[in-house]
Design an enzyme around this catalytic site. Structure first.
Site, mmCIF file in Angstrom:
data_model
loop_
_atom_site.group_PDB
_atom_site.id
_atom_site.type_symbol
_atom_site.label_atom_id
_atom_site.label_comp_id
_atom_site.label_asym_id
_atom_site.label_seq_id
_atom_site.Cartn_x
_atom_site.Cartn_y
_atom_site.Cartn_z
ATOM 1 C CE LYS A 1 -4.508 -1.001 1.780
ATOM 2 N NZ LYS A 1 -5.059 -1.538 2.993
ATOM 3 N NE ARG A 2 6.502 0.662 2.378
ATOM 4 C CZ ARG A 2 7.538 0.610 1.537
ATOM 5 N NH1 ARG A 2 8.153 1.710 1.198
ATOM 6 N NH2 ARG A 2 7.950 -0.543 1.051
#
Ligand code: GLU
Length: 480
Positions: A253-254
Site C-alpha cells: 500500500k505504501r
C-alpha cells in the site's frame, strides 16, 4: 484436459498480485482449451467475510476472468467453498490416521510453542516429529484430556526425504530432507489447515496446474508429501515471482493503489489492467506491449514467464489506460464514462436523453484523458463559463485584434445553421476579413471561450458548446 484454479482467501480485497495470479491461471486454461475454477478458501473463520468474497468475485468478473466452475456456478467437483467441504477434509484426515500416516496431538498451542522455543534454544530447526509431539503429554494426561471431551488436532507424519520440485517457472527447486517437520492437517476444532485443504481440493477438483505466488514455495513441499501419502497424482506447479514496487521492495500500500477495486474507482479500464498485469512477469514473443485479451489468450504460455521479480510501474499502467481509452468505440466510452460523470455533471435521466451530445463531448476529450476520473475536469469546459481574462482583454484591445472577436460574435449570432461546416466557414471568413494572423486569433478565442489554453478541437468545441453559450461567453468578454 488442463484445469487451473484461482483460490483466494476472502479476507480482503483483490490485490493486483492476486489478480495477476488469477489472470495467468485463467490465460493458461483458455490458451489450452482447458477449464478455470474459482475456489473460495474460507476456512479461516475469523478473517473470512462474505463481503470480501463478493467483492473478489465482482473484481474478477470486471476483469473478465470468467470461471467455468465456482461457488456461484457450481460444477462437477463442488462445493467450491472450503467451508462447505469440512466433512471431506475430516474423512481424509481420518484415513491418514488409520493408515498410520497421521496422528492425534492433544497438546495445546502453548505446549507446542514451548517445544518450538526449546528447539530453537538448542539451535535446532523448529521441526516437529511424531516422537516430540507425542512425548509432550504422558499417556495419563492424554487420557484425562480425552475424558474431558477435548478433541485432538491431527498431524501429518512427514516422510522425510529430499524432494525436487520441477517448477514450470522456477525450474528445479530442491528441498532437503530436513527442510520441514510434521505439520497439522486438522486443528482441534475440526477445521483444516491451508496445506491440507488445498491438496485435497486440488486433487479432488482434478487441477492439473497450480499457478500461484512464490510466497507459497515452502508450502509446496509439504503439499507434495501429502499428495504422495494420499496416493493422488501430483499437479504441475508454476510459482510466480513477487511483484516489487518502484523502490524494489515488495509491492504494498505504501507504493499507492494495490487493489483492483481502487483502480476501477480511479477510472482504469479492465482491458488496460489485464494487459498491464499480463506483462508483470510475462512477455509477448515479439515483445509487443499493447496486447488485447484475445491475443493474450493466443500468445500466453508459462515458458515466457520470468523467474525474476516484476517491477510495478503505475505510470506505465496509466499510459496504457490512455491507449485503451482511445480504442473504445463511442458507445463503449459512453458506458464506461457513466459512473464518472453521473451524478456530478448529469443526472441519470439527462445521461440518457442527452446521449447524442454526451457521446460527442466525450469523443472531443478522448485523446486528452488517461483515466476516466479526469473526465469531469476535461468536460468542465462545456459547463463552466470562464471568468473574463482582463489581461488578455487589454492586450487584444491594444493590438486591435478585439475587433475580430466582435465580428465573430455578430457572425455567430446571425449564422443560419449551427453546424460544424458553417461554423468553420464563418470563423475562417471573419479571420480572413480581419487580417489577423491565425495564431493571434485562435489561441485567444479558446482562452475566451474556455479559460484554458488547450482542450478539444476548437471548432468542435464551439459546435458542442452551442450558439447560446458561445455568444454569451464572447459577449461577456467583450462587454464585461
Ligand atoms: N488461499 C491461498 C491464498 O490466497 C491460495 C494459495 C494457493 O493458490 O494455493 O494465498
Amino acid at each position: 484436459m488442463i484445469r487451473t484454479r484461482f483460490a483466494p482467501s476472502p479476507t480482503g480485497y483483490l490485490h493486483v498480485g492476486g489478480a495477476r495470479t488469477a489472470l495467468f491461471s485463467f490465460l493458461y486454461a483458455r490458451k489450452h482449451g482447458g477449464q478455470f475454477v474459482l475456489r473460495i478458501e474460507d476456512t479461516d473463520v475469523e478473517r473470512s467475510t462474505k463481503e470480501s468474497e463478493k467483492s473478489l468475485m465482482e473484481d474478477l468478473k470486471w476483469l473478465g476472468f470468467d470461471w467455468d466452475e465456482g461457488p456461484d456456478k457450481g460444477g462437477e467437483y463442488g462445493p467450491y467453498r472450503q467451508s462447505e467441504r469440512i466433512k471431506i477434509y475430516q474423512e481424509y484426515a481420518q484415513k491418514l490416521v488409520d493408515e498410520g500416516k497421521a496422528y492425534y496431538v492433544y497438546a495445546e498451542a502453548e505446549e507446542l510453542e514451548k517445544l518450538r522455543e526449546e528447539l530453537i534454544s538448542k539451535s535446532q530447526a523448529p521441526h516437529y516429529t511424531r516422537e516430540m509431539l507425542q512425548s509432550l503429554l504422558s499417556p495419563e494426561e492424554v487420557e484425562e484430556r480425552k475424558n474431558a471431551g477435548k478433541k485432538p488436532a491431527i498431524y501429518f507424519a512427514m516422510d522425510r526425504k529430499e524432494r525436487i520440485l520441477k517448477d514450470l517457472v522456477k525450474g528445479d527447486v530442491r528441498f532437503g530432507e530436513d527442510s520441514m517437520g510434521d505439520f497439522a492437517l486438522l486443528r482441534s476444532n475440526g477445521l483444516p489447515t491451508y496445506n491440507f485443504a488445498v491438496v485435497i481440493d486440488d486433487a479432488l477438483m482434478k487441477i492439473t496446474h497450480v499457478i500461484r505466488g512464490d510466497d507459497h514455495l515452502s508450502n509446496t513441499v509439504k503439499q507434495i508429501a501429502l499428495y504422495e501419502a494420499l496416493g493422488f497424482d501430483i499437479p504441475q506447479f508454476a510459482h510466480l515471482s513477487t511483484i516489487l514496487g518502484p523502490d524494489r521492495s515488495r509491492l504494498s500500500k505504501r507504493h499507492g493503489s494495490t487493489s483492483v477495486e481502487e483502480y476501477r474507482k480511479r477510472g482504469y479500464l479492465p482491458q488496460a489492467m489485464v494487459n498491464y498485469l499480463a506483462l508483470l512477469g510475462w512477455s509477448h514473443p515479439q515483445l509487443k506491449e499493447l496486447i488485447d485479451f484475445d491475443e493474450l489468450i493466443r500468445e500466453f504460455d508459462l515458458d515466457r514467464v520470468s523467474k525474476n521479480p516484476a517491477v510495478y510501474d503505475e505510470k506505465k499502467l496509466t499510459w496504457m489506460n490512455g491507449q485503451y481509452i482511445r480504442k473504445l468505440s463511442n458507445e463503449e466510452f459512453y458506458e464506461y464514462a457513466k459512473s464518472f460523470v453521473v451524478p456530478t455533471l448529469f443526472n441519470e435521466e439527462e445521461y440518457v436523453t442527452n446521449k447524442k451530445w454526451i457521446m460527442l463531448a466525450l469523443e472531443s476529450v478522448k485523446t486528452e484523458v488517461e483515466t476516466l476520473s479526469e473526465l469531469p475536469e476535461k468536460l468542465s469546459v462545456y459547463f463552466e463559463e470562464p471568468a473574463v481574462n482582463l489581461k488578455l482583454k487589454k492586450a487584444l484591445e491594444k493590438s486591435g485584434v478585439i475587433m475580430a472577436f466582435k465580428s465573430l460574435r455578430d457572425a455567430y449570432e446571425s449564422l443560419n445553421e449551427w453546424k460544424i461546416e458553417s461554423i468553420l466557414d464563418v470563423t475562417r471568413k471573419v479571420l480572413k476579413d480581419s487580417k489577423v494572423k491565425g495564431k493571434e486569433f485562435y489561441h485567444p478565442l479558446r482562452e475566451i471561450l474556455t479559460g484554458k489554453d488547450s482542450g478539444p478541437d476548437l471548432v468542435n468545441l464551439i459546435f458542442l458548446l452551442g450558439r447560446e453559450n458561445v455568444v454569451s461567453r464572447l459577449r461577456k468578454f467583450l462587454e464585461g
